[in-house]
Design an enzyme around this catalytic site. Structure first.
Site, short mmCIF file in Angstrom:
data_model
loop_
_atom_site.label_atom_id
_atom_site.label_comp_id
_atom_site.label_asym_id
_atom_site.label_seq_id
_atom_site.Cartn_x
_atom_site.Cartn_y
_atom_site.Cartn_z
N ASN A 12 -17.13 8.91 -18.53
CA ASN A 12 -16.38 10.10 -18.93
C ASN A 12 -17.00 10.59 -20.23
OD1 ASN A 12 -14.53 11.97 -19.79
ND2 ASN A 12 -12.74 10.65 -19.61
N ARG A 93 -16.66 11.62 -14.37
CA ARG A 93 -15.55 12.55 -14.48
C ARG A 93 -16.13 13.91 -14.88
NH1 ARG A 93 -11.52 13.79 -19.33
NH2 ARG A 93 -10.03 15.06 -18.18
N HIS A 182 -6.54 17.31 -15.07
CA HIS A 182 -5.93 15.97 -14.95
C HIS A 182 -5.65 15.65 -13.49
CE1 HIS A 182 -4.02 16.55 -19.21
NE2 HIS A 182 -5.15 15.88 -19.33
N GLY A 212 -0.47 12.84 -22.33
CA GLY A 212 -1.39 12.13 -23.22
C GLY A 212 -1.65 13.02 -24.41
N ARG A 243 -2.99 21.29 -28.74
CA ARG A 243 -2.89 22.58 -28.06
C ARG A 243 -1.42 22.90 -27.84
NH1 ARG A 243 -5.93 20.25 -23.18
NH2 ARG A 243 -7.63 19.27 -24.29
N ASP A 284 -1.10 12.18 -33.51
CA ASP A 284 -0.69 10.98 -32.80
C ASP A 284 0.83 10.99 -32.67
OD1 ASP A 284 -2.12 7.88 -32.44
OD2 ASP A 284 0.04 8.20 -32.19
N GLY A 332 -0.52 8.22 -22.20
CA GLY A 332 -0.11 7.58 -23.45
C GLY A 332 1.34 7.77 -23.84
N GLU A 386 -7.33 6.59 -14.21
CA GLU A 386 -8.30 7.58 -13.71
C GLU A 386 -9.63 6.91 -13.36
OE1 GLU A 386 -6.92 9.68 -17.19
OE2 GLU A 386 -7.42 11.54 -16.20
#
Ligand code: ADP
Length: 402
Positions: A12, A93, A182, A212, A243, A284, A332, A386
């Site tokens: 990835n 990916r 995703h 995530g 975002r 985070d 996550g 994934e």
């Protein structure tokens, strides 16, 4: 040894990072995994895991080709050389498959050129993915390389869901439509839910929340994706780490005309300076939660906006599906943050959602149901994988190749 018996190197490649895993697609086990960060900078790092041991190094890594050389070197030095890892193919990916790619494909020159061309739709991702493929082809020139597209699972969206209500000719000319991202995660997770519930996949109406750093939601009817929150780019939809998801396009014009920001500045603002970071200065989610628990008002508002968006989308997707049997959280935040799940489910009581408080607090790497037996909608937590999904797609492609 048939190809099916081998392992897959899953890559990835991001703009300045490279995640890798060597996965046994039959068992789901990974032999090694690693992350190379800050490629192109002096202080690049490589974190490698093998046999329960973690190795961390600071190195200078000029580009993805050097990153892969470093990966091979660290593998040899930590006990499992790449040549001895039973790798039969490489799965990549790739973020954007555009209109032409939905199923995973064997990479040849034409495919690689198309992945690069799609960089116009995914400038942060596809060029890096293509660079990763080229670098991997150099170190493993005789292996099959397979591209697995993040957009692929959403090829089944109906026109009413993927069409943007803008000038039709312009939309066609510039390939502007909802693609969704995703997809590998939504596909993998939604396939685990019927197994978990002992339900018939063909009749299950599902909503999957992939939360995530990036976040997206999908509506899946009988195994087919019918709606998803990300659009022509991964900017649309839910609130994310950096975002903001949905925003009035008029606000973007305002930022340009009134606030005087140029297109590149707005791009950076929307991709890297919005969401949880923009609202509360935290990327985070764990940092955000600490501040929420300490009563910080800015952090609490950001949390409320995040949850509100989820609740709004679940309501909309329930309507699109004509009902919902299961709402599943993954990635996550979705897998680890019980507070988000609790806040969302509390507001879904009108749907008959009843969260099992103790079940919701359990931390586990296993798929699990966190609603009560009386809940009218099953609420599930399914850890995404994934890499395994890419490995399985990769062997399926090489096994079906003539
Ligand atoms: P991505 O793959 O999109 O980079 P992840 O799926 O790893 O992102 O999710 C990252 C987010 O998950 C971060 O906001 C992080 O705070 C949150 N997260 C990861 N682990 C935990 C945890 N154990 N508890 C709470 N939040 C977590």
């Amino acid at each position: 040894m048939t190809q099916r018996d081998g392992n897959v190197l899953v890559l990835n490649a991001g703009s300045s990072s490279l995640k890798y895993q060597i996965v046994d697609p039959a068992t789901g086990e990974h032999l090694v995994k690693g992350l190379i960060e800050r490629i192109g900078h002096d202080n690049a790092t490589i974190t490698h895991e093998y046999d329960g041991e973690k190795t961390h190094r600071e190195v200078t890594i000029a580009d993805h080709a050097v990153a892969l050389e470093q990966m091979t070197e660290v593998m040899s030095e930590t006990g499992l050389a790449l040549a001895d890892a039973g790798v039969v193919a490489v799965g990549h990916r790739v973020v954007h498959g555009g209109r032409n790619f939905s199923d995973p494909v064997l990479v040849d020159e034409r495919v690689l050129a198309e992945i690069k061309r799609l960089g116009t739709l995914a400038p942060l991702h596809n060029p890096a993915n293509a660079t990763g493929i080229e670098a991997a082809q150099r170190i493993l020139p005789d292996h099959a390389h397979v591209a697995v597209f993040d957009t692929g699972f959403f090829a089944t969206l109906p026109p009413a869901a993927y069409t943007y209500a803008i000038d039709a000719a312009l939309a066609k000319e510039h390939a502007l439509r909802r693609y969704g991202f995703h997809g590998t995660s939504h596909e993998y997770v939604s396939a685990r839910v019927p197994e978990l519930l002992g339900a018939d996949p063909a009749s299950l109406k599902q909503i999957v929340c992939h939360l995530g750093n990036g976040a997206s939601m999908s509506a899946i009817d009988g195994g087919r994706a019918v709606e998803t929150s990300m659009g022509v780019t991964p900017l649309e939809g839910l609130v994310m780490g950096t975002r903001g998801g949905d925003i009035d396009p008029g606000a973007v014009l305002h930022l340009n005309r009134v606030a005087g920001l140029g297109v590149d500045e707005i791009d950076t603002l929307l991709n890297r300076g919005s969401g949880i970071l923009g609202m509360a200065g935290a990327t985070d989610f764990r940092d955000l939660m600490e501040r929420v628990e300490a009563g910080d008002e800015t952090a609490t508002l950001a949390f409320d906006v995040y949850v509100h968006r989820l609740v709004k989308y679940i309501g909309a997707y329930t309507s699109v599906l004509g009902g919902v049997d299961a709402v599943t959280f993954t990635a996550g935040v979705g897998e680890n943050n019980a507070a988000v799940r609790a806040a969302v489910c509390e507001r879904l009581a009108w749907l008959g959602v009843e969260l099992g408080e103790a079940a919701n607090e359990v931390r586990s790497d296993n798929p699990r149901v966190v609603s009560t037996p009386a809940s009218k909608v099953a609420v599930c937590v399914v850890p995404t994988n994934e890499e395994l999904a890419i490995a399985q797609h990769t062997v399926a492609v090489i096994d079906s190749a003539p």
